[in-house]
Design a protein around this motif. Structure first.
Motif, mmCIF file in Angstrom:
data_model
loop_
_atom_site.group_PDB
_atom_site.id
_atom_site.type_symbol
_atom_site.label_atom_id
_atom_site.label_comp_id
_atom_site.label_asym_id
_atom_site.label_seq_id
_atom_site.Cartn_x
_atom_site.Cartn_y
_atom_site.Cartn_z
ATOM 1 N N UNK A 113 0.844 -1.188 0.000
ATOM 2 C CA UNK A 113 0.000 0.000 0.000
ATOM 3 C C UNK A 113 0.882 1.241 0.000
ATOM 4 N N UNK A 114 0.549 2.215 -0.862
ATOM 5 C CA UNK A 114 1.273 3.480 -0.896
ATOM 6 C C UNK A 114 0.940 4.291 0.352
ATOM 7 N N UNK A 116 6.028 2.666 1.245
ATOM 8 C CA UNK A 116 5.177 1.494 1.073
ATOM 9 C C UNK A 116 4.918 0.870 2.432
ATOM 10 N N UNK A 117 3.693 0.446 2.643
ATOM 11 C CA UNK A 117 3.367 -0.428 3.770
ATOM 12 C C UNK A 117 3.287 -1.820 3.156
ATOM 13 N N UNK A 150 6.779 -0.654 7.119
ATOM 14 C CA UNK A 150 6.696 0.564 6.310
ATOM 15 C C UNK A 150 8.110 1.047 6.057
ATOM 16 N N UNK A 151 8.411 1.310 4.795
ATOM 17 C CA UNK A 151 9.729 1.808 4.429
ATOM 18 C C UNK A 151 9.613 2.658 3.175
ATOM 19 N N UNK A 185 7.812 -3.859 -4.701
ATOM 20 C CA UNK A 185 7.401 -5.171 -4.205
ATOM 21 C C UNK A 185 6.010 -5.462 -4.751
ATOM 22 N N UNK A 186 5.758 -6.728 -5.104
ATOM 23 C CA UNK A 186 4.464 -7.120 -5.653
ATOM 24 C C UNK A 186 3.918 -8.314 -4.875
ATOM 25 N N UNK A 187 2.590 -8.342 -4.697
ATOM 26 C CA UNK A 187 1.989 -9.499 -4.027
ATOM 27 C C UNK A 187 2.418 -10.802 -4.709
ATOM 28 N N UNK A 188 2.711 -11.804 -3.881
ATOM 29 C CA UNK A 188 3.156 -13.098 -4.398
ATOM 30 C C UNK A 188 4.666 -13.238 -4.457
ATOM 31 N N UNK A 189 5.403 -12.143 -4.359
ATOM 32 C CA UNK A 189 6.862 -12.212 -4.406
ATOM 33 C C UNK A 189 7.428 -12.785 -3.116
#
Length: 142
Positions: free
Chosen positions: A49-50, A101-102, A116-117, A123-127
């Motif tokens: 999440x942004x 990104x969270x 959060x950084x 980063x993408x879901x599933x990675x």
């Protein structure tokens, strides 16, 4: 007057640039963080999440803007710097806000962790990712 405006812009820019806090990047280490052992946990990205990372205000922008506003106002009219202080405060706020990104990660044991950084690495879901932790800070890396 033209020289006062140019000088004011340079001074405010330099002061506000100095207000930026330490990096929240997963790729930046302070010197105190080097040569320390970190635990590594593996996991899979669930969601990204942004967010906006905001550092606290130092007041430098407000003070510099007020001083320069007063200087510029005295050259043109009878300014007292209050408008400059407001503008300086807004400039500092914008300079201190950074995109982040969270990142929610499901660990191999099924637990969820959210870190959060700074938004400097995608980063993408599933990675598959690594969580590096020293007990105080945790970062997500590939």
């Amino acid at each position: 007057m033209k020289y006062v405006s140019a000088f004011a812009a340079v001074v405010v820019t330099a002061l506000v640039a100095g207000c930026a806090g330490p990096s929240n990047s997963g790729s930046v280490y302070s010197s105190a963080q080097t040569m320390n052992e970190q635990s590594v946990r593996m996991g899979t990205v669930e969601s990204v999440r942004n967010v906006t990372i905001a550092n606290p205000e130092s007041g430098v922008g407000t003070m510099a803007g007020a001083a320069l506003g007063g200087l510029g106002g005295s050259q043109v009219g009878h300014g007292n710097g209050s408008a400059g202080g407001i503008i300086g405060n807004r400039v500092e706020n914008q300079a201190n806000n950074r995109p982040g990104f969270e990142i929610t990660v499901r660990l191999e044991n099924g637990e969820l962790r959210s870190i959060t950084q700074a938004a400097d690495e995608m980063f993408r879901p599933g990675e598959r990712v690594r969580l590096l932790s020293n007990g105080y800070t945790t970062r997500v890396t590939h």
